[in-house]
Write a protein that holds these residues in place. Structure first.
Motif, short mmCIF file in Angstrom:
data_model
loop_
_atom_site.label_atom_id
_atom_site.label_comp_id
_atom_site.label_asym_id
_atom_site.label_seq_id
_atom_site.Cartn_x
_atom_site.Cartn_y
_atom_site.Cartn_z
N PRO A 48 -33.67 76.51 7.36
CA PRO A 48 -33.14 75.19 7.73
C PRO A 48 -34.26 74.18 7.91
O PRO A 48 -35.41 74.54 8.19
CB PRO A 48 -32.42 75.46 9.06
N LEU A 49 -33.95 72.91 7.75
CA LEU A 49 -34.91 71.86 8.01
C LEU A 49 -35.24 71.84 9.50
O LEU A 49 -34.38 72.14 10.34
CB LEU A 49 -34.36 70.50 7.58
N PRO A 50 -36.50 71.53 9.87
CA PRO A 50 -36.85 71.49 11.29
C PRO A 50 -35.90 70.59 12.08
O PRO A 50 -35.63 69.45 11.69
CB PRO A 50 -38.28 70.92 11.27
N GLY A 51 -35.40 71.12 13.18
CA GLY A 51 -34.53 70.35 14.06
C GLY A 51 -33.09 70.25 13.61
O GLY A 51 -32.29 69.58 14.26
N SER A 52 -32.73 70.93 12.51
CA SER A 52 -31.37 70.78 11.98
C SER A 52 -30.43 71.87 12.47
O SER A 52 -29.25 71.87 12.13
CB SER A 52 -31.39 70.80 10.45
N GLY A 53 -30.94 72.81 13.25
CA GLY A 53 -30.12 73.94 13.68
C GLY A 53 -28.98 73.51 14.60
O GLY A 53 -29.14 72.66 15.47
N GLY A 54 -27.82 74.11 14.40
CA GLY A 54 -26.69 73.87 15.29
C GLY A 54 -26.44 75.08 16.15
O GLY A 54 -27.37 75.76 16.56
#
Length: 327
Positions: free
Chosen positions: A276-282
């Motif tokens: 995932p892109l940095p900071g995109s985690g849910g």
């Protein structure tokens, strides 16, 4: 007390057009004097930002929370002057990119001797002699002449060796090496690894190695922390991790390595999908979309890092993943 103890370290970057971007989530680890710890993971996993936060080197919009204690003193709470007395002296770092780590307007001599004159109070002549010796140790030919050159007059591999020599000559308590051998050919890489082992074994220098090269980790490190999407997903001794990885991501990393004992023509196994892109985690486990063993809970609940015997892993699977399992 550990020489370096990081506790619940988090990193986020402030944005003008949106909420803060969190790239490191509550990472903890300890490094004993004379110990070697490898932090591994794909690009964007938060490895470098973790140590940059420790040393107060984040970008201007970066914010760090948690604790990073060196000999009991919290680096994150230090004033700039106190931190400057430690950085480059008791804690040295080999940066990943020699192109941006060396000042193009200063000679190599000026850049190497500055730390010795400032922290060791050496005369310029004594500092120059010691810097030349350090360059010779990393196999830079004609070091006495080349020390007067500028960075652009060195190849990429030579510049990387300059950074390594600068860190080694300070004889720090902790050496942080961020992909230290990426730009080097195999022969020079082996020589640099031998120097790092010498510092560790003979001088008791603790080494924190940041890399994606599992072979380098196997050669140098006592312990390993695997990171994915800004979180630590597995911690173990190097021997345990290579013999029986517990997290599906670690299994995937090791499965992608070329093996001398593999049947001829056997293809390398890959991990499906992309990180995932940095900071995109849910919500849920960040690795779940790429994990063949994921089940409903993995997509709904973020797993915590928990002890599994003498090791730690962040995974909802009820039992350790068998060695060689496909992730």
């Amino acid at each position: 007390m550990a020489l370096l103890e990081v506790e619940q370290l988090g990193v986020r970057f402030m944005r003008r057009d949106g909420p803060p971007l969190t790239v490191v989530h509550d990472v903890s680890f300890a490094l004993e004097a004379g110990g070697t710890l490898g932090i591994v993971g794909e690009s964007g996993s938060g490895k470098s930002q973790t140590v940059m936060a420790m040393l107060g080197l984040l970008a201007l919009n970066g914010r760090a929370h948690g604790h990073a204690r060196f000999r009991g003193d919290d680096l994150l709470a230090m004033k700039p002057g106190a931190l400057n007395r430690i950085r480059g002296d008791r804690i040295a770092m080999i940066f990943q990119d020699p192109m941006t780590s060396l000042n193009p307007f200063l000679t190599i001599e000026r850049q190497m001797t500055e730390s010795l004159q400032r922290h060791r109070k050496l005369t310029r002549r004594a500092a120059r002699t010691r810097a030349i010796e350090a360059l010779e140790r990393v196999r830079i030919p004609d070091a006495a002449r080349r020390i007067g050159l500028y960075p652009h007059e060195f190849s990429g591999g030579m510049r990387q060796r300059v950074l390594i020599a600068t860190a080694l000559m300070m004889e720090p308590d902790v050496l942080i090496a961020d992909e230290p051998t990426t730009a080097l050919d195999v022969t020079v890489q082996a020589q640099i690894m031998a120097l790092l082992r010498e510092m560790n074994r003979e001088r008791g220098t603790a080494i924190l190695l940041i890399t994606h090269d599992m072979g380098v980790v196997a050669e140098l490190c006592d312990d390993v922390m695997v990171m994915y999407a800004g979180r630590a997903v597995e911690k173990a001794s190097a021997t345990s991790l290579f013999n029986s990885p517990l997290h599906p991501y670690t299994v995937g990393l090791l499965g992608a390595l070329p093996r001398l004992d593999a049947p001829g023509g056997a293809p390398l196994r890959t991990i499906a999908g992309n990180p995932p892109l940095p900071g995109s985690g849910g919500q849920g486990c960040a690795f779940a979309p790429r994990c063949a063993q994921a089940f409903e809970r993995c997509h709904q609940e973020t797993p915590l890092l928990r002890a599994s015997g003498a090791r730690e892993r962040a995974c909802h699977l009820p039992a350790p993943v068998a060695r060689g399992a496909h992730a």
